[in-house]
Design a protein around this motif. Structure first.
Motif, PDB file in Angstrom:
ATOM      1  N   TYR A   2      -6.993 -19.796  -6.067  1.00 51.80           N
ATOM      2  CA  TYR A   2      -7.473 -19.117  -7.271  1.00 51.80           C
ATOM      3  C   TYR A   2      -6.392 -18.193  -7.843  1.00 51.80           C
ATOM      4  CZ  TYR A   2      -9.994 -15.733 -10.132  1.00 51.80           C
ATOM      5  OH  TYR A   2     -10.380 -14.893 -11.154  1.00 51.80           O
ATOM      6  N   PHE A   3      -5.701 -17.467  -6.955  1.00 53.78           N
ATOM      7  CA  PHE A   3      -4.609 -16.604  -7.407  1.00 53.78           C
ATOM      8  C   PHE A   3      -3.563 -17.407  -8.184  1.00 53.78           C
ATOM      9  CE2 PHE A   3      -4.861 -12.987  -4.008  1.00 53.78           C
ATOM     10  CZ  PHE A   3      -6.103 -12.627  -4.507  1.00 53.78           C
ATOM     11  N   LEU A   4      -3.239 -18.600  -7.675  1.00 54.47           N
ATOM     12  CA  LEU A   4      -2.200 -19.416  -8.295  1.00 54.47           C
ATOM     13  C   LEU A   4      -2.566 -19.862  -9.707  1.00 54.47           C
ATOM     14  CD1 LEU A   4      -1.053 -21.612  -5.266  1.00 54.47           C
ATOM     15  CD2 LEU A   4       0.323 -19.908  -6.486  1.00 54.47           C
ATOM     16  N   GLN A   5      -3.866 -19.881  -9.999  1.00 55.30           N
ATOM     17  CA  GLN A   5      -4.301 -20.266 -11.336  1.00 55.30           C
ATOM     18  C   GLN A   5      -4.020 -19.171 -12.372  1.00 55.30           C
ATOM     19  OE1 GLN A   5      -5.785 -23.365 -12.234  1.00 55.30           O
ATOM     20  NE2 GLN A   5      -5.010 -23.841 -10.191  1.00 55.30           N
ATOM     21  N   HIS A   6      -3.835 -17.929 -11.891  1.00 52.17           N
ATOM     22  CA  HIS A   6      -3.740 -16.807 -12.825  1.00 52.17           C
ATOM     23  C   HIS A   6      -2.452 -15.994 -12.721  1.00 52.17           C
ATOM     24  CE1 HIS A   6      -7.865 -17.251 -14.280  1.00 52.17           C
ATOM     25  NE2 HIS A   6      -8.239 -17.464 -13.020  1.00 52.17           N
ATOM     26  N   ILE A   7      -1.715 -16.141 -11.656  1.00 51.06           N
ATOM     27  CA  ILE A   7      -0.520 -15.329 -11.476  1.00 51.06           C
ATOM     28  C   ILE A   7       0.486 -15.601 -12.590  1.00 51.06           C
ATOM     29  CG2 ILE A   7       0.600 -17.037  -9.966  1.00 51.06           C
ATOM     30  CD1 ILE A   7       0.755 -13.211  -9.548  1.00 51.06           C
ATOM     31  N   GLU A   8       1.083 -14.533 -13.120  1.00 53.86           N
ATOM     32  CA  GLU A   8       2.011 -14.671 -14.239  1.00 53.86           C
ATOM     33  C   GLU A   8       3.401 -14.100 -13.938  1.00 53.86           C
ATOM     34  OE1 GLU A   8       0.078 -12.736 -17.474  1.00 53.86           O
ATOM     35  OE2 GLU A   8      -1.348 -14.383 -17.837  1.00 53.86           O
ATOM     36  N   GLU A   9       3.471 -12.995 -13.238  1.00 51.65           N
ATOM     37  CA  GLU A   9       4.763 -12.338 -13.015  1.00 51.65           C
ATOM     38  C   GLU A   9       5.672 -13.206 -12.150  1.00 51.65           C
ATOM     39  OE1 GLU A   9       5.105  -8.229 -12.243  1.00 51.65           O
ATOM     40  OE2 GLU A   9       3.160  -7.711 -13.115  1.00 51.65           O
ATOM     41  N   GLU A  10       6.885 -13.413 -12.633  1.00 48.49           N
ATOM     42  CA  GLU A  10       7.811 -14.334 -11.986  1.00 48.49           C
ATOM     43  C   GLU A  10       8.226 -13.866 -10.592  1.00 48.49           C
ATOM     44  OE1 GLU A  10       8.711 -17.343 -12.959  1.00 48.49           O
ATOM     45  OE2 GLU A  10       7.333 -17.090 -14.651  1.00 48.49           O
TER      46      GLU A  10
ATOM     47  N   VAL B   1       2.878 -15.578  -3.793  1.00 44.14           N
ATOM     48  CA  VAL B   1       1.546 -16.194  -3.738  1.00 44.14           C
ATOM     49  C   VAL B   1       1.660 -17.648  -3.283  1.00 44.14           C
ATOM     50  CG1 VAL B   1      -0.526 -16.776  -5.050  1.00 44.14           C
ATOM     51  CG2 VAL B   1       0.700 -14.659  -5.553  1.00 44.14           C
ATOM     52  N   GLN B   2       2.653 -18.359  -3.821  1.00 38.83           N
ATOM     53  CA  GLN B   2       2.847 -19.763  -3.453  1.00 38.83           C
ATOM     54  C   GLN B   2       3.212 -19.898  -1.983  1.00 38.83           C
ATOM     55  OE1 GLN B   2       2.573 -22.651  -5.731  1.00 38.83           O
ATOM     56  NE2 GLN B   2       2.316 -23.447  -3.641  1.00 38.83           N
ATOM     57  N   PHE B   3       4.069 -19.029  -1.489  1.00 40.70           N
ATOM     58  CA  PHE B   3       4.472 -19.058  -0.080  1.00 40.70           C
ATOM     59  C   PHE B   3       3.272 -18.788   0.825  1.00 40.70           C
ATOM     60  CE2 PHE B   3       6.784 -16.744   3.517  1.00 40.70           C
ATOM     61  CZ  PHE B   3       7.059 -17.924   4.195  1.00 40.70           C
TER      62      PHE B   3
ATOM     63  N   GLU C  23       6.100 -16.963  10.440  1.00 38.37           N
ATOM     64  CA  GLU C  23       5.888 -17.172   9.005  1.00 38.37           C
ATOM     65  C   GLU C  23       5.179 -15.982   8.365  1.00 38.37           C
ATOM     66  OE1 GLU C  23       5.537 -22.047   8.884  1.00 38.37           O
ATOM     67  OE2 GLU C  23       3.758 -20.831   9.326  1.00 38.37           O
ATOM     68  N   THR C  24       4.220 -15.420   9.083  1.00 44.81           N
ATOM     69  CA  THR C  24       3.501 -14.262   8.555  1.00 44.81           C
ATOM     70  C   THR C  24       4.420 -13.053   8.486  1.00 44.81           C
ATOM     71  OG1 THR C  24       1.448 -15.130   9.521  1.00 44.81           O
ATOM     72  CG2 THR C  24       1.431 -12.836   8.822  1.00 44.81           C
ATOM     73  N   THR C  25       5.322 -12.931   9.446  1.00 39.65           N
ATOM     74  CA  THR C  25       6.323 -11.862   9.406  1.00 39.65           C
ATOM     75  C   THR C  25       7.200 -12.005   8.170  1.00 39.65           C
ATOM     76  OG1 THR C  25       6.393 -11.725  11.823  1.00 39.65           O
ATOM     77  CG2 THR C  25       8.256 -10.794  10.629  1.00 39.65           C
ATOM     78  N   GLU C  26       7.624 -13.235   7.878  1.00 35.92           N
ATOM     79  CA  GLU C  26       8.437 -13.491   6.689  1.00 35.92           C
ATOM     80  C   GLU C  26       7.650 -13.175   5.418  1.00 35.92           C
ATOM     81  OE1 GLU C  26      10.934 -17.146   4.555  1.00 35.92           O
ATOM     82  OE2 GLU C  26      10.083 -17.427   6.565  1.00 35.92           O
ATOM     83  N   LEU C  27       6.356 -13.519   5.417  1.00 37.92           N
ATOM     84  CA  LEU C  27       5.521 -13.228   4.256  1.00 37.92           C
ATOM     85  C   LEU C  27       5.394 -11.726   4.044  1.00 37.92           C
ATOM     86  CD1 LEU C  27       3.579 -14.145   1.993  1.00 37.92           C
ATOM     87  CD2 LEU C  27       1.746 -14.148   3.708  1.00 37.92           C
TER      88      LEU C  27
ATOM     89  N   TYR D  53      -2.705  -7.296  -2.101  1.00 36.89           N
ATOM     90  CA  TYR D  53      -3.658  -7.992  -1.229  1.00 36.89           C
ATOM     91  C   TYR D  53      -2.913  -8.846  -0.201  1.00 36.89           C
ATOM     92  CZ  TYR D  53      -7.070 -11.522   0.226  1.00 36.89           C
ATOM     93  OH  TYR D  53      -7.858 -12.385   0.972  1.00 36.89           O
ATOM     94  N   ILE D  54      -1.942  -9.632  -0.643  1.00 39.27           N
ATOM     95  CA  ILE D  54      -1.197 -10.503   0.268  1.00 39.27           C
ATOM     96  C   ILE D  54      -0.438  -9.673   1.293  1.00 39.27           C
ATOM     97  CG2 ILE D  54       0.779 -12.088   0.388  1.00 39.27           C
ATOM     98  CD1 ILE D  54      -0.234 -13.318  -2.251  1.00 39.27           C
ATOM     99  N   ASN D  55       0.160  -8.580   0.868  1.00 33.75           N
ATOM    100  CA  ASN D  55       0.880  -7.709   1.793  1.00 33.75           C
ATOM    101  C   ASN D  55      -0.059  -7.136   2.845  1.00 33.75           C
ATOM    102  OD1 ASN D  55       2.069  -4.645   2.294  1.00 33.75           O
ATOM    103  ND2 ASN D  55       3.681  -6.189   2.104  1.00 33.75           N
ATOM    104  N   HIS D  56      -1.263  -6.738   2.398  1.00 31.71           N
ATOM    105  CA  HIS D  56      -2.248  -6.181   3.338  1.00 31.71           C
ATOM    106  C   HIS D  56      -2.746  -7.243   4.318  1.00 31.71           C
ATOM    107  CE1 HIS D  56      -5.581  -3.781   4.863  1.00 31.71           C
ATOM    108  NE2 HIS D  56      -6.371  -4.821   4.642  1.00 31.71           N
ATOM    109  N   MET D  57      -3.079  -8.427   3.805  1.00 31.03           N
ATOM    110  CA  MET D  57      -3.594  -9.471   4.679  1.00 31.03           C
ATOM    111  C   MET D  57      -2.518  -9.997   5.621  1.00 31.03           C
ATOM    112  SD  MET D  57      -6.749  -9.474   4.047  1.00 31.03           S
ATOM    113  CE  MET D  57      -7.233 -10.880   5.075  1.00 31.03           C
ATOM    114  N   ALA D  58      -1.248  -9.891   5.229  1.00 30.99           N
ATOM    115  CA  ALA D  58      -0.167 -10.255   6.139  1.00 30.99           C
ATOM    116  C   ALA D  58      -0.165  -9.331   7.355  1.00 30.99           C
ATOM    117  CB  ALA D  58       1.178 -10.195   5.420  1.00 30.99           C
TER     118      ALA D  58
END
Length: 340
Positions: free
Chosen positions: A32-40, A46-48, A131-135, A97-102
């Motif tokens: 769902y995030f990928l449908q709306h994310i705009e900032e380059e 988000v994709q990773f 991988e989660t460490t890298e994220l 959110y991604i940083n927190h869930m990582a």
């Protein structure tokens, strides 16, 4: 029998089951995030995150199939996400959110590794941890670049080492003397739990905003109120020590009321965060040496536990609470046999 074909232990089954549930939820949210994310700068993060969860899900699915263990239902993009729902979150919220869930993932994978014996299972979770460490690292870099990363409070560097010379060091209550200053361990846990509850407040508010069910709206609003209260308790402890808690930037939600996720997924997500919060409080209580802090963590943990229990009741009523694999009830088996 080779090591690879050794039967999975109960702990290993629990780990792959939990990982499947979490990753199936994550792929739904991230799609769902990928449908709306705009900032380059944020989009690759988000994709990773999505690619990691999708790859983990595929690998764990293979393990279930190879071991001939029934697959969990979990969550699917077809049943639990409306990819056409309007934007609910800002790009900065997605990054935070991604940083927190990582961070949550780092703790989870560490536990999975420690509970696993079979080589291939350990390798799977070690890779997940890497991988989660890298994220976490990459999402932190972008957060710092955008001024979104909230650092823990600074203190003056100590001038010498010291030892506790009185039992008063452990006391958080005194009618006749001032409380001792917080130490760095206590500050770090107070800060972490403030940040965790801020995320919980935002997420539960967004879920309340889009849920069509009144009882779930009320439960989500209650969760937001609990998180706000806990933030105030932890903030007061810092302020009483003349430490200003750093404030995060506005990671706002939009005014959309169209649900992007199923109520089943949103309830599961909040239950996951409640469990993580209880674990954080237990760790903080064990690490803190001032008795008032320990008592705060203990009483607030009880509040979270009751909240989580009420959420589980809602999930059970709607047949949303998936049961982890368990052992056979021997007494029930015997009674069934006797009636045949």
């Amino acid at each position: 029998m080779t090591e690879k074909h050794t039967q999975l232990t109960s702990a290993e089954i629990a780990c792959i089951w939990t990982s499947y549930m979490n990753d199936s939820m994550a792929t739904c949210i991230l799609s769902y995030f990928l449908q709306h994310i705009e900032e380059e700068e944020i989009k690759p993060i988000v994709q990773f995150a999505y690619d990691i969860s999708a790859a983990h899900l595929e690998k764990i699915t293979n393990i279930f199939q190879e071991e001939k263990i029934p697959m969990p239902t979990g969550f699917t993009i077809e049943d639990d996400v409306n990819l056409h729902a309007p934007r609910l979150y800002t790009d900065t919220f997605m990054l935070t959110y991604i940083n927190h869930m990582a961070k949550v993932g780092l703790l989870a994978y560490s536990g999975f590794i420690a509970m696993s014996a079979r080589k291939d299972i350990r390798e799977q979770f070690i890779k997940g941890l890497q991988e989660t460490t890298e994220l976490y690292d990459s999402s932190s870099d972008v957060s710092l670049l955008k001024g979104l990363f909230v650092r823990a409070p600074y203190i003056p560097y100590p001038k010498k080492t010291d030892y506790v010379d009185s039992k008063k060091y452990l006391s958080g209550f005194s009618l006749f003397s001032k409380q001792r200053p917080l130490n760095t361990v206590e500050i770090s846990h107070l800060f972490t739990n403030i940040q965790t509850n801020i995320m919980g407040t935002k997420l539960s508010l967004s879920f309340a905003q889009v849920s069509p069910r009144e009882n779930i709206q009320k439960w989500m609003y209650r969760g937001s109120d609990i998180s706000k209260k806990h933030v105030q308790v932890f903030t007061k402890a810092l302020l009483n020590n003349n430490i200003q808690p750093p404030v995060s930037a506005d990671i706002a939600i939009t005014d959309s009321t169209t649900p992007p996720f199923s109520d089943k997924l949103m309830m599961f997500h909040m239950s996951l965060l409640s469990g993580a919060g209880t674990g954080n409080y237990a760790t903080a209580a064990a690490a803190s040496q001032r008795s008032d802090l320990v008592l705060n963590y203990e009483r607030l943990s009880l509040e979270i536990a009751q909240y989580a229990k009420d959420g589980a009741d809602i999930m059970i009523k709607n047949e949303w609470l998936e049961q982890p694999p368990g052992t056979i009830d021997k007494q029930k088996l015997i009674k069934t046999k006797d009636t045949e």
